[in-house]
Design a protein around this motif. Structure first.
Motif, PDB file in Angstrom:
ATOM      1  N   TRP A  65      31.551  38.293  42.348  1.00 21.02           N
ATOM      2  CA  TRP A  65      32.450  39.216  41.515  1.00 21.02           C
ATOM      3  C   TRP A  65      31.474  40.236  40.597  1.00 21.02           C
ATOM      4  CZ3 TRP A  65      32.105  39.453  36.411  1.00 21.02           C
ATOM      5  CH2 TRP A  65      31.267  38.126  35.920  1.00 21.02           C
ATOM      6  N   TRP A  66      30.359  39.741  40.292  1.00 25.44           N
ATOM      7  CA  TRP A  66      29.644  40.538  39.365  1.00 25.44           C
ATOM      8  C   TRP A  66      29.303  41.650  39.885  1.00 25.44           C
ATOM      9  CZ3 TRP A  66      23.961  40.320  39.352  1.00 25.44           C
ATOM     10  CH2 TRP A  66      23.152  40.845  37.926  1.00 25.44           C
ATOM     11  N   ARG A  68      38.075  38.609  46.826  1.00 23.99           N
ATOM     12  CA  ARG A  68      38.801  38.797  45.518  1.00 23.99           C
ATOM     13  C   ARG A  68      37.890  39.152  44.456  1.00 23.99           C
ATOM     14  NH1 ARG A  68      42.297  33.001  45.217  1.00 23.99           N
ATOM     15  NH2 ARG A  68      43.205  33.178  47.264  1.00 23.99           N
ATOM     16  N   ALA A  69      37.286  40.382  44.643  1.00 29.02           N
ATOM     17  CA  ALA A  69      36.121  40.885  43.741  1.00 29.02           C
ATOM     18  C   ALA A  69      36.693  42.266  43.398  1.00 29.02           C
ATOM     19  CB  ALA A  69      34.797  40.822  44.315  1.00 29.02           C
ATOM     20  N   ALA A  70      37.387  42.342  42.347  1.00 24.21           N
ATOM     21  CA  ALA A  70      37.851  43.842  41.924  1.00 24.21           C
ATOM     22  C   ALA A  70      36.559  44.302  41.093  1.00 24.21           C
ATOM     23  CB  ALA A  70      38.886  43.473  40.967  1.00 24.21           C
ATOM     24  N   ASP A 118      39.831  32.034  41.460  1.00 18.66           N
ATOM     25  CA  ASP A 118      38.920  33.025  42.486  1.00 18.66           C
ATOM     26  C   ASP A 118      37.536  32.543  42.725  1.00 18.66           C
ATOM     27  OD1 ASP A 118      41.600  34.371  42.419  1.00 18.66           O
ATOM     28  OD2 ASP A 118      40.771  36.156  41.461  1.00 18.66           O
ATOM     29  N   GLN A 119      36.763  32.189  41.668  1.00 14.49           N
ATOM     30  CA  GLN A 119      35.426  31.916  41.658  1.00 14.49           C
ATOM     31  C   GLN A 119      35.460  30.747  42.643  1.00 14.49           C
ATOM     32  OE1 GLN A 119      32.799  33.258  41.006  1.00 14.49           O
ATOM     33  NE2 GLN A 119      31.339  32.077  39.894  1.00 14.49           N
ATOM     34  N   CYS A 120      36.131  29.668  42.611  1.00 17.17           N
ATOM     35  CA  CYS A 120      36.102  28.296  43.405  1.00 17.17           C
ATOM     36  C   CYS A 120      36.589  28.773  44.958  1.00 17.17           C
ATOM     37  CB  CYS A 120      37.165  27.507  42.814  1.00 17.17           C
ATOM     38  SG  CYS A 120      37.467  26.031  43.798  1.00 17.17           S
ATOM     39  N   LEU A 157      27.023  32.768  42.951  1.00 15.89           N
ATOM     40  CA  LEU A 157      27.328  32.280  41.438  1.00 15.89           C
ATOM     41  C   LEU A 157      27.473  30.844  41.333  1.00 15.89           C
ATOM     42  CD1 LEU A 157      28.822  35.304  39.823  1.00 15.89           C
ATOM     43  CD2 LEU A 157      26.517  34.781  39.389  1.00 15.89           C
ATOM     44  N   VAL A 158      26.662  29.988  42.023  1.00 17.17           N
ATOM     45  CA  VAL A 158      26.684  28.550  41.930  1.00 17.17           C
ATOM     46  C   VAL A 158      25.237  28.131  41.999  1.00 17.17           C
ATOM     47  CG1 VAL A 158      27.251  26.460  43.294  1.00 17.17           C
ATOM     48  CG2 VAL A 158      28.883  28.467  43.191  1.00 17.17           C
ATOM     49  N   PRO A 159      24.704  26.925  40.813  1.00  8.75           N
ATOM     50  CA  PRO A 159      25.623  26.410  39.947  1.00  8.75           C
ATOM     51  C   PRO A 159      25.921  27.153  38.659  1.00  8.75           C
ATOM     52  CG  PRO A 159      23.239  25.620  39.904  1.00  8.75           C
ATOM     53  CD  PRO A 159      23.295  26.709  41.002  1.00  8.75           C
TER      54      PRO A 159
END
Length: 518
Positions: free
Chosen positions: A277-278, A294-296, A326-328, A355-357
């Motif tokens: 999303w970043w 799901r990345a606006a 959304d991140q999950c 974007l994990v962890p």
């Protein structure tokens, strides 16, 4: 002779003008982070939505003049009232009542306008003229600033050079999996009490060479990814950047549209950019395909978060625009899509940024979503390790899918930076809210090693050790191009730097010695 206000009354522009003024204000506050390529789709969307609202109100109001003024009032409520009411220290219930009161007041104000067409036209003309002047006053300085920023940005963008190499019939695919803030194994054990050796052993059993001690080339994702995706240290960019030293845009552009993607495009590969999303890795303008879940756009997220939409969706806990949810979903879905992609026979270069962890801590080890209450009650260590275990499991499943696929592949798994050391962790439960100002030059050696210690694992298509094992991320693609694509470019030096702070993004201090590297 028709007066200016009468001419202005003909056009239902108030709704569009008010919406654009608000959007421009959001962009202006983030102009050093958002290039025009990231902004224009949202601006077009704002105009389109405002025009649709005006058209709908035309059917209700009966004429375009009234529809335009009604749309302007609706835009004023949508963009400005929530930000004013947010200043009040009240509960959601009280704030909701104030919103309703504000809506009612605007409706009464609209109904109080003259009913006689000529008089209403005079009022509409004055309002439209005021809106147009305010739009010009807001857009003008922004445009001037944008024109001033772009030449230094272009020089910085062009400073990193190109990569070379040629593809042959047996050239392999390249899979590049980047885990954000995945700590080095020794840090996981000493700081988090977690033994990551079983995962390292599982990688080695699958033919990976896993570095015993690797460090990022820069302390933040933006610089690290920009360096990796150009196969170059950022010193030339620092020399070329004569503009604002707090301007992130050249670095963001280098991260998502770097020389690596240009080279593999030229090699005839299908380049696939699976981002987050970043904004710097949300989408690439250079890659042939982007996996975006799901990345606006960042500007759209800012507008939504601070508008009436954000107030009502957040307050009513509606399952839309839920950043944590959304991140999950994004992490799980992206791994699934990549496993499917592994079965594709087309030549491809795949870059996937997870974007994990990295916070926020939204995942349990089994991939189920961790709710905010659970994350807040758990320790930071417990939250972080759950996401490490999730990443480990999914990485091995993806590797197995690639190895079972129809194409030989170089596979790289690494991290761009380590976790933030205490006491600089900030809020790690919301999207983009964790960093706090850090006196980088004052970090202890242990804190520095925690921040820059990373995972670095490479698998050659043969299953044997790579001929050229990169010492740090900057060498990943130069090594791959040398070993498999005939490049004769020398490897860039493996050095390690920190920039000073957000106002000194291009002023680098080498910390190789502090890390114990000669």
């Amino acid at each position: 002779m028709i007066s200016l206000t009468n001419r202005m009354a003909r056009y239902p522009i108030a709704g569009i003008a008010v919406a654009l003024i608000a959007a421009i204000a959001f962009w202006g506050g983030n102009q050093l982070r958002l290039g025009f390529e990231s902004v224009w789709p949202t601006m077009v969307g704002v105009v389109a939505i405002a025009a649709i609202v005006t058209a709908v109100l035309r059917m209700i109001c009966g004429d375009w003049q009234r529809a335009g003024i009604a749309a302007g009032m609706a835009a004023f409520y949508f963009f400005y009232v929530p930000r004013l009411l947010a200043l009040l220290p009240v509960s959601f219930a009280v704030a909701a009542m104030l919103h309703v009161v504000a809506i009612g007041a605007l409706i009464l104000l609209f109904r109080s306008l003259p009913a006689e067409p000529q008089k209403f036209g005079d009022v509409a003309g004055r309002i439209n003229l005021l809106c147009a002047l305010l739009l010009a006053l807001n857009a003008g300085p922004l445009a001037v600033q944008q024109l001033r920023l772009e030449p230094p940005r272009a020089a910085a963008r062009d400073s990193l050079g190109e990569l070379d190499g040629k593809a042959a019939a047996d050239s392999p695919d390249v899979w590049h999996i980047l885990f954000d803030r995945y700590a080095a194994s020794d840090i996981l054990k000493s700081r988090y009490g977690y033994d990551n050796q079983p995962f390292v052993d599982a990688l080695r059993a699958r033919g990976f060479v896993v570095s015993d001690r690797a460090y990022s080339n820069y302390q933040r994702t933006s610089h690290s990814v920009a360096s990796t995706m150009n196969g170059a240290l950022l010193d030339p960019m620092a020399k070329a950047m004569t503009g604002d030293q707090g301007d992130w845009v050249p670095i963001y552009r280098a991260a998502r549209d770097g020389a690596v993607l240009r080279r593999f495009n030229a090699l005839g590969y299908r380049t696939i950019f699976a981002g987050s999303w970043w904004e710097p890795t949300r989408v690439s303008n250079t890659a042939q395909d982007t996996i975006s879940i799901r990345a606006a756009p960042q500007l759209a997220r800012l507008i939504i978060d601070q508008s009436a939409a954000g107030f009502w969706l957040g307050g009513l806990a509606m399952p839309y625009l839920d950043g944590r949810g959304d991140q999950c979903h994004r992490a799980n879905e992206k791994f699934r899509m990549l496993r499917e992609l592994a079965g594709n026979r087309e030549r491809k270069q795949v870059f996937a940024h997870f974007l994990v962890p990295h916070p926020p801590f939204v995942l349990n080890a089994d991939g189920s979503c961790r709710d905010l209450e659970t994350a807040q009650k758990a320790s930071r260590t417990d939250n972080y390790i759950h996401q490490v275990r999730f990443a480990n499991r999914e990485a091995l499943e993806l590797v197995d899918a690639i190895l079972a696929g129809p194409r030989p592949a170089v596979i790289v798994i690494h991290s761009d930076e380590g976790p933030w050391p205490a006491p600089y962790v900030g809020d790690e439960h919301g999207l983009g809210t964790d960093p706090v100002p850090v006196p980088w030059s004052e970090l202890s050696r242990d804190q520095l090693r925690e921040k820059m210690g990373i995972l670095l694992a490479v698998r050659d298509p043969s299953g044997k050790p790579p001929v050229t094992m990169p010492a740090s991320p900057v060498q990943i693609y130069p090594a791959i191009l040398r070993d498999h694509f005939g490049s004769r470019q020398p490897l860039p030096p493996s050095r390690h730097y920190m920039f000073g702070d957000d106002s000194a993004l291009y002023r680098f201090e080498e910390v190789s010695g502090r890390l114990g590297i000669d």
